[in-house]
Design an enzyme around this catalytic site. Structure first.
Site, PDB file in Angstrom:
ATOM      1  N   ARG A   1       0.836  -1.212   0.000  1.00  0.00           N
ATOM      2  CA  ARG A   1       0.000   0.000   0.000  1.00  0.00           C
ATOM      3  C   ARG A   1       0.869   1.259   0.000  1.00  0.00           C
ATOM      4  NH1 ARG A   1      -0.409   4.617   2.704  1.00  0.00           N
ATOM      5  NH2 ARG A   1       0.012   3.503   4.654  1.00  0.00           N
ATOM      6  N   ASP A   2       1.519   1.544   1.114  1.00  0.00           N
ATOM      7  CA  ASP A   2       2.317   2.774   1.204  1.00  0.00           C
ATOM      8  C   ASP A   2       3.429   2.747   0.157  1.00  0.00           C
ATOM      9  OD1 ASP A   2       3.108   5.216   2.176  1.00  0.00           O
ATOM     10  OD2 ASP A   2       3.604   4.532   4.188  1.00  0.00           O
TER      11      ASP A   2
ATOM     12  N   HIS B   1       5.814   4.718  12.589  1.00  0.00           N
ATOM     13  CA  HIS B   1       5.841   4.601  11.128  1.00  0.00           C
ATOM     14  C   HIS B   1       6.898   5.593  10.619  1.00  0.00           C
ATOM     15  CE1 HIS B   1       3.421   4.191   7.222  1.00  0.00           C
ATOM     16  NE2 HIS B   1       4.141   5.255   6.973  1.00  0.00           N
TER      17      HIS B   1
ATOM     18  N   HIS C   1       9.736   7.001   7.880  1.00  0.00           N
ATOM     19  CA  HIS C   1      10.241   7.048   6.504  1.00  0.00           C
ATOM     20  C   HIS C   1      11.734   7.377   6.605  1.00  0.00           C
ATOM     21  CE1 HIS C   1       6.506   7.027   3.913  1.00  0.00           C
ATOM     22  NE2 HIS C   1       6.023   6.999   5.143  1.00  0.00           N
TER      23      HIS C   1
ATOM     24  N   CYS D   1       4.496   9.029   0.014  1.00  0.00           N
ATOM     25  CA  CYS D   1       3.097   9.443  -0.016  1.00  0.00           C
ATOM     26  C   CYS D   1       2.947  10.410  -1.185  1.00  0.00           C
ATOM     27  CB  CYS D   1       2.701  10.122   1.298  1.00  0.00           C
ATOM     28  SG  CYS D   1       1.048  10.811   1.231  1.00  0.00           S
TER      29      CYS D   1
ATOM     30  N   ASN E   1       9.612   4.307   2.732  1.00  0.00           N
ATOM     31  CA  ASN E   1       9.441   3.894   4.118  1.00  0.00           C
ATOM     32  C   ASN E   1      10.739   3.230   4.570  1.00  0.00           C
ATOM     33  OD1 ASN E   1       6.593   3.698   2.929  1.00  0.00           O
ATOM     34  ND2 ASN E   1       6.277   3.513   5.126  1.00  0.00           N
TER      35      ASN E   1
HETATM   36  P1  HMG Z   1     -13.024  14.036  -2.548  1.00  0.00           P
HETATM   37  O1  HMG Z   1     -12.850  14.365  -3.982  1.00  0.00           O
HETATM   38  O2  HMG Z   1     -12.969  15.155  -1.545  1.00  0.00           O
HETATM   39  O3  HMG Z   1     -14.365  13.214  -2.316  1.00  0.00           O
HETATM   40  O4  HMG Z   1     -11.925  12.939  -2.161  1.00  0.00           O
HETATM   41  P2  HMG Z   1     -15.863  13.639  -2.478  1.00  0.00           P
HETATM   42  O5  HMG Z   1     -16.569  13.044  -1.286  1.00  0.00           O
HETATM   43  O6  HMG Z   1     -15.989  15.101  -2.741  1.00  0.00           O
HETATM   44  O7  HMG Z   1     -16.323  12.836  -3.812  1.00  0.00           O
HETATM   45  C1  HMG Z   1     -15.805  13.147  -5.095  1.00  0.00           C
HETATM   46  C2  HMG Z   1     -15.802  11.880  -5.939  1.00  0.00           C
HETATM   47  O8  HMG Z   1     -14.927  10.913  -5.379  1.00  0.00           O
HETATM   48  C3  HMG Z   1     -17.194  11.226  -6.023  1.00  0.00           C
HETATM   49  O9  HMG Z   1     -17.256  10.582  -7.284  1.00  0.00           O
HETATM   50  C4  HMG Z   1     -17.109  10.156  -4.956  1.00  0.00           C
HETATM   51  O10 HMG Z   1     -17.970   9.063  -5.171  1.00  0.00           O
HETATM   52  C5  HMG Z   1     -15.668   9.708  -5.080  1.00  0.00           C
HETATM   53  P3  HMG Z   1     -17.984  11.301  -8.520  1.00  0.00           P
HETATM   54  O11 HMG Z   1     -19.370  11.591  -8.032  1.00  0.00           O
HETATM   55  O12 HMG Z   1     -17.174  12.553  -8.798  1.00  0.00           O
HETATM   56  O13 HMG Z   1     -17.874  10.259  -9.613  1.00  0.00           O
HETATM   57  N1  HMG Z   1     -15.171   9.133  -3.822  1.00  0.00           N
HETATM   58  C6  HMG Z   1     -14.512   7.960  -3.745  1.00  0.00           C
HETATM   59  N2  HMG Z   1     -14.156   7.057  -4.679  1.00  0.00           N
HETATM   60  C7  HMG Z   1     -13.482   5.960  -4.252  1.00  0.00           C
HETATM   61  N3  HMG Z   1     -13.179   5.733  -2.954  1.00  0.00           N
HETATM   62  C8  HMG Z   1     -13.530   6.609  -1.999  1.00  0.00           C
HETATM   63  C9  HMG Z   1     -14.233   7.784  -2.390  1.00  0.00           C
HETATM   64  N4  HMG Z   1     -14.687   8.840  -1.695  1.00  0.00           N
HETATM   65  C10 HMG Z   1     -15.273   9.667  -2.583  1.00  0.00           C
HETATM   66  N5  HMG Z   1     -13.220   6.369  -0.727  1.00  0.00           N
HETATM   67  C11 HMG Z   1     -10.875  11.246  -0.869  1.00  0.00           C
HETATM   68  C12 HMG Z   1     -11.785  12.462  -0.842  1.00  0.00           C
HETATM   69  C13 HMG Z   1     -10.461  10.939   0.556  1.00  0.00           C
HETATM   70  C14 HMG Z   1     -11.608  10.080  -1.472  1.00  0.00           C
HETATM   71  C15 HMG Z   1      -9.630  11.611  -1.735  1.00  0.00           C
HETATM   72  O14 HMG Z   1      -9.060  12.763  -1.226  1.00  0.00           O
HETATM   73  C16 HMG Z   1      -8.598  10.516  -1.772  1.00  0.00           C
HETATM   74  O15 HMG Z   1      -8.840   9.439  -2.302  1.00  0.00           O
HETATM   75  N6  HMG Z   1      -7.375  10.770  -1.266  1.00  0.00           N
HETATM   76  C17 HMG Z   1      -6.279   9.819  -1.358  1.00  0.00           C
HETATM   77  C18 HMG Z   1      -5.594   9.760  -0.064  1.00  0.00           C
HETATM   78  C19 HMG Z   1      -4.483   8.737  -0.064  1.00  0.00           C
HETATM   79  O16 HMG Z   1      -4.678   7.582  -0.376  1.00  0.00           O
HETATM   80  N7  HMG Z   1      -3.245   9.183   0.350  1.00  0.00           N
HETATM   81  C20 HMG Z   1      -2.156   8.334   0.511  1.00  0.00           C
HETATM   82  C21 HMG Z   1      -2.269   7.508   1.781  1.00  0.00           C
HETATM   83  S1  HMG Z   1      -1.924   8.402   3.308  1.00  0.00           S
HETATM   84  C22 HMG Z   1      -0.282   8.099   3.613  1.00  0.00           C
HETATM   85  O17 HMG Z   1       0.395   7.581   2.769  1.00  0.00           O
HETATM   86  C23 HMG Z   1       0.272   8.370   4.965  1.00  0.00           C
HETATM   87  C24 HMG Z   1       0.477   7.110   5.804  1.00  0.00           C
HETATM   88  O18 HMG Z   1       1.285   6.163   5.128  1.00  0.00           O
HETATM   89  C25 HMG Z   1       1.151   7.457   7.110  1.00  0.00           C
HETATM   90  C26 HMG Z   1       2.396   8.322   6.975  1.00  0.00           C
HETATM   91  O19 HMG Z   1       3.303   7.999   6.204  1.00  0.00           O
HETATM   92  O20 HMG Z   1       2.442   9.325   7.684  1.00  0.00           O
HETATM   93  C27 HMG Z   1      -0.851   6.459   6.128  1.00  0.00           C
HETATM   94 MG    MG Z   2       3.699   6.330   5.083  1.00  0.00          MG
END
Ligand code: HMG
Ligand code: MG
Length: 309
Positions: free
Chosen positions: A13-14, A212, A214, A245, A254
Site C-alpha cells: 500500500r504505502d 511509522h 520514513h 506518499c 518507508n
Molecule cells: P473528494 O474528492 O474530496 O471526495 O476525495 P468527495 O466526497 O468530494 O467525492 C468526489 C468523488 O470521489 C465522487 O465521485 C465520490 O464518489 C468519489 P464522482 O461523483 O465525482 O464520480 N469518492 C470515492 N471514490 C473511491 N473511494 C472513496 C471515495 N470517496 C469519494 N473512498 C478522498 C476524498 C479521501 C476520497 C480523496 O481525497 C482521496 O482518495 N485521497 C487519497 C488519499 C491517499 O490515499 N493518500 C495516501 C495515503 S496516506 C499516507 O500515505 C500516509 C500514511 O502512510 C502514514 C504516513 O506515512 O504518515 C498512512
Molecule cells: Mg507512510
C-alpha cells in the site's frame, strides 16, 4: 529476554502508492503472497481511496477477494492479517464488500497536509472517521488509526508534539485499537521521537502506539532504536524501502523491512520474518517497478556469518 516485535508490512500500500509503475492486480497479489511466505503476518494490502487521487490502489476490493481465495487454497497462511486504508464512509462501503476483518483510518497532524491528502480539514476528517468506525464496529471489523506529519509537515514545517498527543488520544477514544504515528517526510531524529513518546506515555499506554518511519534522511533506524528503548513494540515498514506518499513531496521510501528485521534480529528481538526470503524477493520487485530498491540489507545481502554473538 528477547523482545517480540510486530511488524506491519505496508509495502503493497504505502510502497506501491508512490511508484511510477502501476502494478497489475496479479503482481500485487503475488507481492502479498511472497511477503506472507517470508513470514510477515500483518500486511496492509490496499486502499479504498479515489482512483483519481491514487490510481495505483485501484481495484483494491478485487485484489482482496483474490487474496482471501489464496488463503482458502492455503497458498497464504490463515494466520496472515490483511488490512486496507479507508478514508471515508464511501470507502468503508467498498471495504464491507470484502472479507476484511481490519481496516485503517488515516488522519494528519497538520491542516495543509490533511487538505492535500484527503481534501478536508482535520476536524472534518474526524467526523468521517467516526462514521467509518461506527460501520466497522457494527460489522466486527477492527480499526487501526494513522496520524501523518506527527513530527513535521511538508507545507507547515515543525509540528508541536502537543498536537500529535491530542489527536492520538482522540483516535483511541473513538475506538481504534492502535495508532500508528507517522514521520511522513522523514524529518524526525531520536531527540524528537523521545520527546513525543515521553509526552504520549503520560496520557496513553504505549502498547497502543506503533511507529511509522520514513527513511528520507537516514534516521529511521535510529528512531526505531529510540522508540524501542521507550517501550514501542510495533513498527511499520515496507519491503525494499518502497514507498512514500503522493501528497507529501519528498516523502521517499518507508523504512525498509529488511533493514528493520536485520537490526532487530541482531539485537535479539523476534519478528517471525525470514530475512533471507525477504531479500530474495528483491529482483522480482525491482523487475516490476523498474528501479533499484533502496534497502541497505537488500543491496548488501544477508551476511553468511553471524555477527550478533
Ligand atoms: P473528494 O474528492 O474530496 O471526495 O476525495 P468527495 O466526497 O468530494 O467525492 C468526489 C468523488 O470521489 C465522487 O465521485 C465520490 O464518489 C468519489 P464522482 O461523483 O465525482 O464520480 N469518492 C470515492 N471514490 C473511491 N473511494 C472513496 C471515495 N470517496 C469519494 N473512498 C478522498 C476524498 C479521501 C476520497 C480523496 O481525497 C482521496 O482518495 N485521497 C487519497 C488519499 C491517499 O490515499 N493518500 C495516501 C495515503 S496516506 C499516507 O500515505 C500516509 C500514511 O502512510 C502514514 C504516513 O506515512 O504518515 C498512512
Ligand atoms: Mg507512510
Amino acid at each position: 529476554m528477547a523482545k517480540d516485535i510486530r511488524i506491519v508490512e505496508v509495502g503493497p500500500r504505502d510502497g506501491l502508492q508512490n511508484e511510477a509503475a502501476h502494478l497489475s492486480l496479479e503482481d500485487r497479489r503475488q507481492l502479498v503472497s511472497l511477503l506472507a511466505s517470508a513470514g510477515l503476518r500483518y500486511i496492509e494490502v490496499g486502499a479504498f481511496v479515489s482512483p483519481k487521487w491514487v490510481p495505483q490502489m485501484q481495484n483494491s476490493g478485487t485484489l482482496i477477494s483474490g487474496l482471501f481465495e489464496l488463503k482458502k487454497e492455503k497458498v497464504i497462511s490463515s494466520g496472515v492479517q490483511f488490512s486496507a486504508l479507508v478514508p471515508n464512509p464511501t470507502g468503508m462501503k467498498d471495504a464491507l464488500q470484502t472479507s476484511l476483518t481490519e481496516i485503517a483510518v488515516f488522519g494528519a497532524c497538520s491542516e495543509s497536509f490533511s487538505k492535500k491528502n484527503i481534501n478536508c480539514s482535520i476536524e472534518e476528517s474526524f467526523e468521517r472517521f467516526a462514521e467509518v468506525i461506527r460501520l466497522a464496529k457494527q460489522n466486527r471489523i477492527k480499526v487501526r488509526g494513522y496520524l501523518s506529519t506527527a513530527f513535521g509537515c511538508p507545507y507547515e514545517g515543525a509540528v508541536s508534539p502537543k498536537v500529535a498527543v491530542n489527536l492520538v488520544q482522540r483516535l483511541l477514544k473513538m475506538g481504534v485499537y492502535e495508532v500508528s504515528v507517522g514521520d511522513t517526510i522523514g524529518v524526525a531524529t531520536p531527540k524528537q521521537v523521545r520527546l513525543l513518546l515521553r509526552k504520549l506515555k503520560d496520557k496513553v499506554s504505549l502498547r497502543k502506539i506503533a511507529m511509522h518511519f520514513h527513511d528520507t534522511r537516514g534516521t529511521a533506524l535510529a528512531n526505531v532504536l529510540a522508540s524501542l528503548d521507550l517501550g514501542i513494540r510495533v513498527f511499520d515498514s515496507s519491503v525494499g524501502g518502497l514507498g512514500g506518499c503522493p501528497y507529501a513531496k519528498g516523502a521517499s521510501g518507508n523504512l525498509a523491512t529488511e533493514d528493520l528485521v536485520y537490526m532487530l534480529h541482531g539485537m535479539g528481538c523476534r519478528t517471525g520474518v525470514d530475512l533471507a526470503k525477504l531479500v530474495a524477493m528483491r529482483p522480482w520487485i525491482e523487475s516490476r517497478i523498474g528501479r533499484q530498491l533502496p534497502s541497505r540489507v537488500g543491496q548488501a545481502g544477508v551476511p553468511s556469518h553471524r555477527y550478533d554473538q
